[in-house]
Motif scaffolding. Structure first.
Motif, mmCIF file in Angstrom:
data_model
loop_
_atom_site.group_PDB
_atom_site.id
_atom_site.type_symbol
_atom_site.label_atom_id
_atom_site.label_comp_id
_atom_site.label_asym_id
_atom_site.label_seq_id
_atom_site.Cartn_x
_atom_site.Cartn_y
_atom_site.Cartn_z
ATOM 1 N N ARG A 1 0.864 -1.176 0.000
ATOM 2 C CA ARG A 1 0.000 0.000 0.000
ATOM 3 C C ARG A 1 0.902 1.228 0.000
ATOM 4 N NH1 ARG A 1 -2.079 0.839 4.522
ATOM 5 N NH2 ARG A 1 -4.126 1.700 4.007
ATOM 6 N N ALA A 2 0.521 2.248 -0.750
ATOM 7 C CA ALA A 2 1.353 3.446 -0.828
ATOM 8 C C ALA A 2 0.506 4.633 -1.253
ATOM 9 C CB ALA A 2 2.502 3.240 -1.816
ATOM 10 N N THR A 3 1.071 5.823 -1.054
ATOM 11 C CA THR A 3 0.382 7.036 -1.493
ATOM 12 C C THR A 3 1.296 7.858 -2.377
ATOM 13 O OG1 THR A 3 -1.063 8.835 -0.757
ATOM 14 C CG2 THR A 3 0.985 8.498 0.491
ATOM 15 N N CYS A 4 0.745 8.965 -2.866
ATOM 16 C CA CYS A 4 1.416 9.778 -3.877
ATOM 17 C C CYS A 4 0.638 11.101 -3.947
ATOM 18 C CB CYS A 4 1.359 9.045 -5.223
ATOM 19 S SG CYS A 4 2.331 9.750 -6.547
ATOM 20 N N HIS A 5 1.106 12.056 -4.728
ATOM 21 C CA HIS A 5 0.307 13.245 -4.994
ATOM 22 C C HIS A 5 -1.024 12.822 -5.612
ATOM 23 C CE1 HIS A 5 -1.063 16.957 -6.896
ATOM 24 N NE2 HIS A 5 -0.223 17.609 -6.087
ATOM 25 N N TRP A 6 -2.098 13.498 -5.240
ATOM 26 C CA TRP A 6 -3.433 13.047 -5.635
ATOM 27 C C TRP A 6 -3.622 12.952 -7.152
ATOM 28 C CZ3 TRP A 6 -6.551 16.500 -8.394
ATOM 29 C CH2 TRP A 6 -6.219 17.854 -8.320
ATOM 30 N N GLN A 7 -2.938 13.797 -7.914
ATOM 31 C CA GLN A 7 -3.128 13.746 -9.362
ATOM 32 C C GLN A 7 -2.465 12.520 -9.998
ATOM 33 O OE1 GLN A 7 -3.480 17.405 -11.805
ATOM 34 N NE2 GLN A 7 -2.355 18.372 -10.141
ATOM 35 N N LEU B 1 -0.225 0.709 -11.793
ATOM 36 C CA LEU B 1 0.550 0.162 -12.908
ATOM 37 C C LEU B 1 1.688 -0.725 -12.439
ATOM 38 C CD1 LEU B 1 0.786 3.436 -15.049
ATOM 39 C CD2 LEU B 1 -0.720 1.473 -15.474
ATOM 40 N N PHE B 2 2.156 -0.498 -11.198
ATOM 41 C CA PHE B 2 3.321 -1.195 -10.678
ATOM 42 C C PHE B 2 2.962 -2.273 -9.655
ATOM 43 C CE2 PHE B 2 4.623 3.041 -11.995
ATOM 44 C CZ PHE B 2 5.732 2.773 -12.777
ATOM 45 N N GLY B 3 1.680 -2.598 -9.573
ATOM 46 C CA GLY B 3 1.269 -3.631 -8.628
ATOM 47 C C GLY B 3 1.203 -3.154 -7.191
ATOM 48 N N ALA B 4 1.187 -1.838 -7.001
ATOM 49 C CA ALA B 4 0.996 -1.286 -5.660
ATOM 50 C C ALA B 4 -0.486 -0.963 -5.466
ATOM 51 C CB ALA B 4 1.834 -0.028 -5.475
ATOM 52 N N THR B 5 -0.883 -0.795 -4.205
ATOM 53 C CA THR B 5 -2.262 -0.415 -3.894
ATOM 54 C C THR B 5 -2.297 1.055 -3.507
ATOM 55 O OG1 THR B 5 -2.767 -2.649 -3.110
ATOM 56 C CG2 THR B 5 -4.250 -0.870 -2.407
ATOM 57 N N PRO B 6 -2.854 1.931 -4.351
ATOM 58 C CA PRO B 6 -2.902 3.354 -4.018
ATOM 59 C C PRO B 6 -3.844 3.618 -2.849
ATOM 60 C CG PRO B 6 -3.251 2.984 -6.376
ATOM 61 C CD PRO B 6 -3.386 1.660 -5.696
ATOM 62 N N VAL B 7 -3.395 4.461 -1.938
ATOM 63 C CA VAL B 7 -4.196 4.809 -0.765
ATOM 64 C C VAL B 7 -4.232 6.330 -0.657
ATOM 65 C CG1 VAL B 7 -4.458 4.593 1.732
ATOM 66 C CG2 VAL B 7 -3.485 2.700 0.408
ATOM 67 N N SER B 8 -5.416 6.894 -0.637
ATOM 68 C CA SER B 8 -5.568 8.341 -0.578
ATOM 69 C C SER B 8 -5.523 8.807 0.882
ATOM 70 C CB SER B 8 -6.882 8.773 -1.237
ATOM 71 O OG SER B 8 -7.000 10.183 -1.221
ATOM 72 N N GLU B 9 -4.329 8.757 1.466
ATOM 73 C CA GLU B 9 -4.102 9.233 2.825
ATOM 74 C C GLU B 9 -2.816 10.051 2.841
ATOM 75 O OE1 GLU B 9 -4.038 5.899 5.464
ATOM 76 O OE2 GLU B 9 -6.087 5.288 4.966
ATOM 77 N N ARG B 10 -2.676 10.886 3.852
ATOM 78 C CA ARG B 10 -1.535 11.798 3.900
ATOM 79 C C ARG B 10 -0.223 11.051 4.140
ATOM 80 N NH1 ARG B 10 -1.014 17.119 3.302
ATOM 81 N NH2 ARG B 10 0.398 18.318 4.619
ATOM 82 N N VAL B 11 -0.247 10.047 4.995
ATOM 83 C CA VAL B 11 0.916 9.195 5.239
ATOM 84 C C VAL B 11 0.437 7.749 5.286
ATOM 85 C CG1 VAL B 11 2.851 8.657 6.774
ATOM 86 C CG2 VAL B 11 2.029 11.025 6.602
ATOM 87 N N VAL B 12 1.132 6.880 4.574
ATOM 88 C CA VAL B 12 0.754 5.462 4.529
ATOM 89 C C VAL B 12 1.951 4.616 4.955
ATOM 90 C CG1 VAL B 12 0.068 3.547 3.040
ATOM 91 C CG2 VAL B 12 -0.970 5.804 2.720
ATOM 92 N N ILE B 13 1.722 3.744 5.928
ATOM 93 C CA ILE B 13 2.752 2.806 6.388
ATOM 94 C C ILE B 13 2.296 1.399 6.047
ATOM 95 C CG2 ILE B 13 4.047 1.911 8.360
ATOM 96 C CD1 ILE B 13 3.596 4.555 9.773
ATOM 97 N N ASP B 14 3.121 0.676 5.328
ATOM 98 C CA ASP B 14 2.873 -0.740 5.060
ATOM 99 C C ASP B 14 4.187 -1.474 5.302
ATOM 100 O OD1 ASP B 14 2.277 -3.271 4.207
ATOM 101 O OD2 ASP B 14 1.355 -2.656 2.318
ATOM 102 N N ARG B 15 4.265 -2.120 6.457
ATOM 103 C CA ARG B 15 5.490 -2.801 6.872
ATOM 104 C C ARG B 15 6.664 -1.807 6.885
ATOM 105 N NH1 ARG B 15 4.381 -7.261 2.492
ATOM 106 N NH2 ARG B 15 3.042 -5.538 1.792
ATOM 107 N N ASP B 16 7.673 -2.013 6.072
ATOM 108 C CA ASP B 16 8.829 -1.110 6.109
ATOM 109 C C ASP B 16 8.776 -0.045 5.018
ATOM 110 O OD1 ASP B 16 9.224 -2.779 3.982
ATOM 111 O OD2 ASP B 16 11.328 -3.209 4.409
ATOM 112 N N ARG B 17 7.631 0.102 4.375
ATOM 113 C CA ARG B 17 7.439 1.160 3.382
ATOM 114 C C ARG B 17 6.612 2.276 4.008
ATOM 115 N NH1 ARG B 17 10.906 -2.533 1.490
ATOM 116 N NH2 ARG B 17 10.876 -2.794 -0.771
ATOM 117 N N VAL B 18 7.127 3.502 3.906
ATOM 118 C CA VAL B 18 6.419 4.660 4.452
ATOM 119 C C VAL B 18 6.395 5.729 3.366
ATOM 120 C CG1 VAL B 18 6.238 6.312 6.343
ATOM 121 C CG2 VAL B 18 7.362 4.097 6.732
#
Length: 225
Positions: free
Chosen positions: A115-121, A128-145
């Protein structure tokens, strides 16, 4: 604790300098700003930042960090940088980003299955890269922040600092920075902005966003192939 922060031409400097300001409040954290050389790196607004070391001489990262910005398009197809990120991520306790820096991590194969986030646009491009987009200000998934757009970098760094050092020290850092935002306008995200304003912003960025999506698709195809 060693932090390795990637700098690159046409990045968004606040993506990097916001977290840098937070991390610098903790004496346990040693920060290196790295790029291919040590000449000043010009960001997208014209500010120049001097890397403290080059990729080849970078120490192993406990925390690996990638900012976003227009220059991210080229970075997603830069094999030297992508290989560097993979190598550093293999031994890092945390692999992190702010804004479209997450797309660079994704292009290196470092967000697949996370799970990861990015700029909203640009958030949907993570699919496209097999990640799960999450519309939150900060996203923690295991060792990915990952942090969302530009200003979320301060929030991202405080959340990570709290995870490492505890809430009390992170709150003290927030207080010393007087980080108590009260923006002059509501609507700093598409959730709260007037639809007409959001449409105006989207239309103004449409041409560049098309280039960004094309670059993401090329990078994703190369990663998959």
């Amino acid at each position: 604790m060693q932090i390795v922060m990637l700098a690159y031409p046409d990045m968004t400097q606040l993506d990097l300098t916001g977290p840098f300001e937070v991390f610098s409040r903790f004496p346990e954290m040693k920060i290196e700003i790295v790029w291919k050389g040590q000449d000043p790196v010009r960001d997208a607004s014209g500010l120049r930042i001097i890397p403290s070391t080059c990729l080849a001489d970078s120490p192993p990262a406990d925390i690996l960090f990638v900012p976003g910005g227009p220059g991210q398009l080229a970075l997603m197809e830069d094999e030297e940088v992508l290989a560097f990120l993979r190598q550093q991520a293999s031994g890092a306790a945390y692999v992190t980003s702010v804004c479209t820096g997450s797309l660079v991590l994704a292009a290196a194969g470092l967000l697949t299955g996370y799970r990861a986030t990015c700029h909203w646009q640009s958030l949907p491009q993570l699919y496209l890269f097999g990640a799960t987009p999450v519309s939150e200000r900060v996203v923690i998934d295991r060792d990915r922040v990952t942090g969302a757009g530009v200003t979320s970098g301060i929030d991202f760094a405080l959340v990570l600092a709290a995870r490492i050092f505890g809430d009390e020290l992170a709150r003290a850092a927030q207080l010393t920075m007087e980080y108590d935002p009260k923006p002059p306008f509501s609507g700093g995200s598409p959730v709260h902005a007037e639809p007409s304003l959001t449409q105006t912003v989207v239309a103004a960025a449409a041409e560049f966003q098309a280039l960004r999506e094309a670059a993401a698709r090329r990078a994703a195809a190369k990663l998959a192939g």
